[in-house]
Design an enzyme around this catalytic site. Structure first.
Site: not given
Ligand code: NOJ
Length: 612
Positions: A106, A213, A271, A346-347
């Protein structure tokens, strides 16, 4: 240094490979401290190879105070000590390569932790040489003299994006937690330091690329204007119009490629939130204009999220889901861009619970149906840990105060309840209803659903994730005795074995599943999802010989009658896979399905027909 071998157009390992995301804290604890670690991941590489995984994506394992589970990095060149060391990471990189697998990390470079040495210097004085490495602004003042932040922007983790620094009498920007200050990408020296420390350091150790990210947030609109007011109850407003996809975004990504990535054989997956226009996404992923190999466009996982706040769940209907899948499948057709296929990370809440049914009688069929869908979609396929065994959302009884850990949902909950108390004063019932609604929304959409420990077996109450007698850092899902890897390895018809066979089939038929065209039937049908994959454009006038598949999915808990669509170009289709154990038997008398024939799909049944 690795030599570049693949171009970013045409066929490549990163298009055909199946990727698997590991969340280090929750994957496997090797030393009994209740937290996952690198040695734990290493001990499961063979399991992943056997599953059919080609690319590991390891979520942040860098040194971090863990305000946001490692997305707050205090040193890019070190590993979070409880996870292991740089040498442990080297062993993991080598173990992947030895098995013919790739590994990506990441890349979190929109912000650092406030504990990063760069920020400590930056905040030490206004004339420190690193002051401009972060985004500092003077306050505004209201007419009555009250100090106000420079803008009304709302942070992803609730409250303002600006934190007042008493020592230097200025605000700094943080799109996420106040402990996660945003780096200033306008500063050339900062960018070079990021390339060196966060990228080259790991590329030189052999990593094969990055999941990037917040990839579209580095270039902010430097005018720093207030965002439009959409939620009059509070001062802070959603502000992505001001900080996402800013004017220098594409320039920065081109520079990153020229300066760093082009020197290695790498993949990048960015992302990319807040970007609904396919033409805009193509600007990021077109192979000719080297910026990103592909992105995660989030429409599919945003389904059900509230417009004024993420955890304000809104009911949705299947046509929205189908249109979303179709849009992000088809947008690359006839272009040199590339796409991804995923519905967990994971989100997010677990896909079985969000998009299908996690009721005991339906959850296995649901998990396999979604596996069937995903493994036949075009693009690079990403699976999230636990998805391969059909892990589901946490039970409704879990409490925000004791069981949930995630800064995003816990902050959201407290902020929403505070507003409710202020604005609904005296109306206890309304406050209770609001509280119940937010709890329910977090239970469906909350990030903690994805962060419960991986369920390996039923050897102890931590599902084999850790040996620590008190259990893991986060509560284990109550259903681990029923949903775990060991049990599913032994059951030929398990969700895990279904995924294995689907990943094999996908590899054997790459032209169709990885690279094929996508065609949606009956977009308005609210119960079933029927699509075709073809190696040729559907509806062409020529009777071209090509390969075709039809996927029929029942997204309800009731029987549904479906009609096999016509694919004149290929003629007969044969049942290849179904997610019911007796799917093949039910077609015994009628193996060859022609267009116009009807079938009954049982609850959450999925079938894949292929041309012979
Ligand atoms: C996206 C990530 O997937 C998430 O888990 C994170 O909280 C935020 N970016 C900040 O880095």
């Amino acid at each position: 240094m690795a030599t570049p071998t693949s171009s970013s157009s045409g066929r490549t390992w990163w298009k055909e490979g199946t990727a698997y995301q590991i969340y280090p804290a929750s994957f496997k604890d090797s030393n009994g401290d209740g937290l996952g670690d690198i040695a734990g991941i290493l001990s499961k590489v063979d399991y992943l190879k056997e599953l059919g995984v080609d690319i590991l994506w390891v979520s942040p394992m860098f040194e971090s105070p863990q305000i946001d589970m490692g997305y707050d990095i205090s040193n890019y060149e070190a590993v979070h000590a409880p996870y292991g060391t740089v040498e442990d990471m080297q062993a993991l990189i080598d173990a992947c390569h030895k098995r013919g697998m790739k590994i990506i990390l990441d890349l979190v470079i929109n912000h650092t932790s406030a504990e990063h040495a760069w920020f400590k210097e930056s905040r030490s004085s206004r004339d420190n040489p690193k002051r401009d490495w972060y985004i500092w602004k003077p306050p505004r003042y209201a007419e009555d003299g009250t100090r106000l932040p420079p803008t009304n922007w709302r942070s992803y983790f609730s409250g303002s994006t600006w934190e007042w620094d008493e020592h230097t009498q200025e605000y700094y920007l943080h799109l996420f937690a106040k402990e996660m200050p945003d780096l200033n990408w306008e500063n050339e020296e900062t960018r070079q330091a990021i390339y060196d420390s966060a990228m080259r350091f790991w590329l030189e150790r052999g990593v094969d690329g990055f999941r990037i990210d917040c990839v579209n947030m580095y270039s902010k609109r430097v005018g720093f204007l207030d965002a439009p007011i959409v939620d009059a109850a509070v001062f802070e407003q959603p502000a992505w119009s001001e900080y996402a996809n800013g004017p220098r975004m594409h320039e920065f990504l081109r520079e990153m490629n020229q300066a760093v990535l082009d020197k290695y054989d790498t993949v990048t997956v960015g992302e990319l939130p807040h970007t609904p226009d396919p033409r805009h996404v193509l600007r990021y992923v077109g192979a000719n204009d080297k910026q990103l190999s592909m992105v995660f466009q989030f429409d599919i996982v945003d389904i059900g999220q509230g417009a004024s706040g993420k955890y304000r769940f809104q009911d949705w209907k299947l046509p929205q889901f189908k249109a979303t899948v179709a849009k992000w499948q088809q947008f690359i057709e006839g272009t040199d861009g590339w796409t991804t296929a995923f519905c967990e990370n994971h989100d997010q809440g677990r896909s079985v619970s969000r998009f299908a049914s996690d009721a005991p009688e339906h959850r296995e069929h649901s998990a396999k149906m979604l596996a069937l869908m995903l493994s036949t979609l075009t693009g690079t396929l990403f699976i999230y840990q636990g998805q391969e065994i059909g892990m589901i959302n946490v039970p409704k009884e879990w409490t925000i105060d004791q069981d949930y850990q995630d800064i995003e949902s816990v902050n959201f909950y407290h902020a929403a309840i505070k507003v409710a108390r202020e604005t609904m004063a005296g109306n206890r019932q309304a406050i209770q209803d609001e509280t119940d609604y937010i709890r329910r929304s977090i239970q469906i959409l909350g990030r903690d659903n994805a962060r419960t420990p991986m369920q390996w077996d039923d050897s102890n109450k931590s599902a084999g994730f850790t040996d620590r007698p008190e259990g893991g850092w986060m509560r284990t899902h109550d259903l681990y005795p029923e949903i775990n890897v060991a049990k599913q390895i032994d059951e030929p018809d398990s969700v895990l074995n279904f995924w294995k066979s689907m990943l094999r089939l996908r590899k054997l038929n790459k032209d169709l599943f990885v690279y094929g065209n996508f065609h949606l039937y009956e977009p308005d049908n609210e119960n079933t999802f029927i699509f075709a994959k073809t190696t040729f454009p559907v509806g062409g006038t020529t009777a071209s010989a090509g390969q075709a598949a039809v996927v029929m999915l029942n997204f309800t808990g009731k029987d549904q009658t479906v009609t096999l669509p016509s694919l004149d170009e290929v003629g007969a289709l044969r049942l290849q896979v179904g997610n019911y154990v007796d799917s093949a038997a039910s077609e015994e008398l009628d193996l060859v399905a022609g267009p116009g024939q009807q079938r009954t799909l049982r609850p959450w049944e999925g079938r894949l027909y292929m041309s012979s």
